[in-house]
Scaffold this motif. Structure first.
Motif, short mmCIF file in Angstrom:
data_model
loop_
_atom_site.label_atom_id
_atom_site.label_comp_id
_atom_site.label_asym_id
_atom_site.label_seq_id
_atom_site.Cartn_x
_atom_site.Cartn_y
_atom_site.Cartn_z
N ALA A 57 35.64 26.10 39.25
CA ALA A 57 35.49 27.07 40.33
C ALA A 57 36.29 28.33 40.03
O ALA A 57 35.84 29.45 40.31
N TYR A 58 37.46 28.18 39.44
CA TYR A 58 38.29 29.34 39.09
C TYR A 58 37.55 30.23 38.08
O TYR A 58 37.44 31.45 38.26
N TYR A 59 37.04 29.60 37.01
CA TYR A 59 36.35 30.40 35.99
C TYR A 59 35.09 31.05 36.57
O TYR A 59 34.75 32.18 36.21
N TYR A 60 34.43 30.35 37.46
CA TYR A 60 33.22 30.91 38.06
C TYR A 60 33.54 32.13 38.91
O TYR A 60 32.85 33.16 38.83
N ILE A 61 34.58 32.06 39.70
CA ILE A 61 34.96 33.21 40.54
C ILE A 61 35.46 34.35 39.67
O ILE A 61 35.19 35.53 39.96
N ARG A 62 36.16 34.04 38.59
CA ARG A 62 36.60 35.09 37.66
C ARG A 62 35.40 35.82 37.09
O ARG A 62 35.37 37.06 37.03
N TYR A 63 34.39 35.07 36.69
CA TYR A 63 33.16 35.67 36.16
C TYR A 63 32.45 36.50 37.23
O TYR A 63 32.06 37.66 36.99
N ALA A 64 32.31 35.95 38.43
CA ALA A 64 31.54 36.60 39.48
C ALA A 64 32.23 37.85 40.01
O ALA A 64 31.56 38.81 40.42
N SER A 65 33.56 37.87 39.99
CA SER A 65 34.28 39.00 40.59
C SER A 65 34.73 40.05 39.57
O SER A 65 35.03 41.18 39.96
N LEU A 66 34.76 39.70 38.29
CA LEU A 66 35.29 40.63 37.29
C LEU A 66 34.30 40.96 36.17
O LEU A 66 34.22 42.10 35.73
N TYR A 67 33.57 39.96 35.69
CA TYR A 67 32.71 40.19 34.54
C TYR A 67 31.35 40.77 34.93
O TYR A 67 30.79 41.59 34.22
N LYS A 68 30.80 40.33 36.03
CA LYS A 68 29.49 40.81 36.45
C LYS A 68 29.63 41.80 37.59
O LYS A 68 30.70 41.93 38.19
#
Length: 728
Positions: free
Chosen positions: A335-346
């Motif tokens: 969940a942490y990695y997913y939120i990092r991706y959703a909020s910063l990478y995309k």
């Protein structure tokens, strides 16, 4: 040593951008105001700024600040906050080092933040030189050379001609800032009293309009030194000191934790009170009830929460387990990695422009946003969470807080019997890792579920963990060959592996495009790159723009790599022949960040008759060489984090030569603060060096400085070592 830093080599003057078409009128208005400020300051009858003599005890100082005066006025009217700051210094220059410091000023003269930022700034400067014979000369600021001349960004520099050792330079900076109360609060003030030169007279005066209100703390000094009063409609803070000692502890030094410091934040329209800091109860109410109330303003929250179940299903299939059998810790980390991706990478919303260049790597999310999204997501999987707040180490402690903005906010999850610290500070952040600025700090935590009684009962103070020197490691494997046609040129092949907090030091060596691809592959997201960057449909033209931006960043990386090697070795490579990031290290369970460099270097080998002398110590990059002044320590040592650096170096001896002097490379210094150890062995025509340097703690008391000097000196001494390649 204060937040509004205007002194020494660079003076930053922020001011309003002038609108096109009205340049001449506004320039005239600017010049009129500059003249008024000049008269106000030069005509002031302050005896401290009339002095020219220096006490005998300071005769050998590089420079002496005869007088320093800082004033700030803050008021509010018509939904506008107005801040006026003036820094005035008078300095006696006593050697060439100080002369160089004051011979040129870099100025950012004009700038505006636009209507969305709701602020404008206007600054003025004056410089005066006084010769030993009393002759006085004012510098004409119209002689400043334009470095940048754009509508909202004008930068200049001005050289002080005929400035000599023995002269006095007297200069001031006046900065006016108008900010809309609707968009932002005025910047807080953190003023620490102390400079690199001794001060004969220091004064500070702050006047704040009662309508604004203020929260303040005065730290690291006798409280009686700060005088507080009320004059008319103003709250007044004043400090006057004489004979202020210079600050020599500039390395690993947190001035707000060591020097007398006035911290001041404006309460704005919420409160007209004057309060001594932000008390625990105010922080508790904010953490318990107010942060979670902002969820409704996050339009992207439902979309983010909706996308996670499919990702979790795919992950469970990949690792060959049923979703119900997955550990809650594994779910929390994913969940942490997913939120990092959703909020910063995309991208999550269409804007006028989307940054995909090198600047993108330094993005960080809104703490309230990620804390709430992460908490909401974990709650769906029955993973308990707490909200937490802590003060960065350089700011101070929980007792030093003057504003809720001083605090960093994050989640502590409890997927099992061990807490999982979840702070998302950037694209390289890991679950169960805190940023260095929070390690070892005290924090408030509270559960935001349950009844008010249960929430209030859960509020507590804890101490955050500190990573170890072994966890924060940089390991280098270096293979060195002598060029066959030129033994004075080295061919260096270097592999760098970094883990823990060390990986943040190499963000400039990574490309956002590659990080995005790695992040997408790690999570196995089903969307395309262009979908992630909102470069499809009516915005499909962005795809080509992004391709061009990525290509430019990749080309620019050549200069970054070259600059990185130059900075580490103190010598520019003659050529960089290879560079690759083999592993980005974006997930803690994968391989660490790994880079491979190959380059040639001149200047490390010198001819000595038929032989050659190799500066072998330089192969471990430049080491700290303390000056005589730095060997005396007054204040505690505050480093970023405990750490270990190790080198495994192979030097291939060219045929027809034998190596002499390797026995001088064996060193061993170890104590309670750290160590430096090096060993050598010869093996099949190769010299093999094994080197390890350790800083055991993030913080050391000043009394332990001698122990730190011992192993740092050993490393510095190794840096100077040479070996002889003797012709057989």
């Amino acid at each position: 040593m204060h937040k509004y830093r205007f002194v020494f080599l660079s003076i930053l003057l922020l001011s309003t951008g002038y609108q096109a078409g009205a340049q001449s009128k506004q320039e005239r208005e600017y010049q009129e105001e500059a003249t008024q400020v000049k008269q106000e300051i030069w005509d002031a009858k302050n005896p401290a700024f009339a002095r020219t003599d220096i006490p005998e005890k300071y005769a050998n100082e590089s420079a002496v600040i005869i007088a320093l005066n800082f004033t700030l006025g803050a008021d509010h009217s018509r939904r506008k906050d107005h801040i006026a700051m003036t820094l005035h210094q008078r300095v006696k220059i006593q050697d060439k080092a100080a002369l160089e410091n004051y011979s040129e000023f870099n100025l950012q003269k004009l700038r505006s933040g636009g209507w969305r930022s709701g602020y404008k700034l206007t600054s003025y400067m004056g410089i005066r030189v006084i010769k030993p014979n009393g002759q006085q000369r004012d510098i004409d600021m119209n002689d400043a050379v334009s470095v940048k001349d754009e509508q909202d960004d004008k930068k200049q520099k001005i050289a002080i001609s005929d400035l000599q050792v023995g002269d006095i330079i007297d200069f001031y900076v006046r900065m006016n800032k108008d900010a809309s109360s609707f968009y932002s609060s005025p910047d807080p003030l953190d003023y620490s009293i102390g400079e690199k030169y001794p001060m004969l007279d220091f004064s500070l005066n702050v006047n704040v309009d009662r309508k604004m209100g203020v929260s303040w703390r005065y730290l690291n000094d006798d409280q009686s030194a700060l005088k507080r009063s009320q004059e008319g409609d103003d709250y007044v803070f004043s400090i006057h000191k004489t004979d202020v000692a210079k600050v020599t502890d500039e390395r690993w030094f947190y001035e707000q934790r060591a020097l007398p410091t006035l911290r001041l934040a404006y309460n704005g329209l919420k409160s007209k009170e004057v309060t001594n800091g932000m008390d625990e109860e105010r922080i508790r109410l904010f953490l318990t009830y107010e942060i979670i109330s902002v969820n409704a303003s996050y339009a992207t929250l439902p979309l983010i929460l909706k996308g996670f179940p499919d990702l979790l299903d795919d992950y469970a299939t990949r690792i060959g387990v049923r979703k119900k059998e997955m550990s809650k810790r594994a779910i929390a980390e994913l969940a942490y990695y997913y939120i990092r991706y959703a909020s910063l990478y995309k991208e999550t919303g269409i804007g006028s422009s989307i940054e995909v260049g090198q600047q993108r790597k330094s993005y960080f999310p809104r703490e309230h946003y990620t804390a709430n999204v992460f908490r909401a997501l974990l709650n769906r999987y029955d993973i308990p969470t707490e909200l937490a707040a802590a003060v960065p180490r350089h700011v101070g402690t929980l007792q030093d807080v003057v504003s809720l903005d001083d605090l960093d906010y994050f989640i502590i999850a409890y997927p099992d019997d061990k807490p999982m610290y979840c702070f998302m500070g950037g694209m390289q952040s890991f679950p169960d890792e805190l940023p260095p600025r929070l390690e070892g700090q005290q924090a408030y935590t509270v559960s935001v579920t349950g009844s008010s009684k249960e929430k209030n009962a859960s509020f507590k103070k804890i101490t955050l963990p500190i990573s170890s020197a072994d966890q924060n490691a940089e390991e280098e494997k270096i293979n060195v060959n002598f060029a066959a046609d030129n033994l004075q040129q080295l061919k260096i092949d270097r592999i760098i592996r970094v883990k823990g907090q060390y990986r943040f030091n190499y963000l400039d060596m990574l490309l956002y495009e590659d990080m995005l691809n790695d992040e997408r592959n790690n999570l196995r997201v089903t969307s395309s790159r262009d979908e992630d960057l909102l470069a499809y449909g009516p915005y499909r033209k962005r795809s080509g723009e992004f391709d061009a931006a990525f290509a430019k960043a990749r080309k620019d990386m050549d200069e970054t790599v070259n600059s990185n090697i130059t900075g580490e070795y103190g010598t520019k490579p003659t050529a960089v022949t290879y560079f690759k990031v083999a592993e980005h290290g974006l997930q803690k369970q994968n391989k660490p960040l790994t880079m491979h460099q190959s380059f040639t270097m001149d200047g490390f080998v010198k001819k000595a008759g038929n032989n050659f002398m190799l500066d072998i110590g330089k192969l471990i990059t430049e080491q700290i060489a303390l000056s005589p002044e730095e060997r005396k320590r007054t204040y505690d040592i505050n480093m970023a984090f405990p750490r270990t650096v190790s080198y495994d170096i192979i030097v291939n001896i060219p045929q027809g030569y034998q190596l002499e002097g390797a026995e001088n490379l064996n060193k061993s210094v170890s104590n309670d603060t750290g160590s430096f150890e090096s060993s050598t062995k010869m093996e099949e025509g190769k010299l093999i060096l094994t080197i390890r340097k350790v800083y055991k703690h993030q913080h050391e008391q000043a009394g332990n400085w001698a122990q730190m000097i011992a192993f740092m000196d050993a490393a510095s001494d190794f840096n100077k070592q040479k070996v002889l390649l003797k012709k057989i």
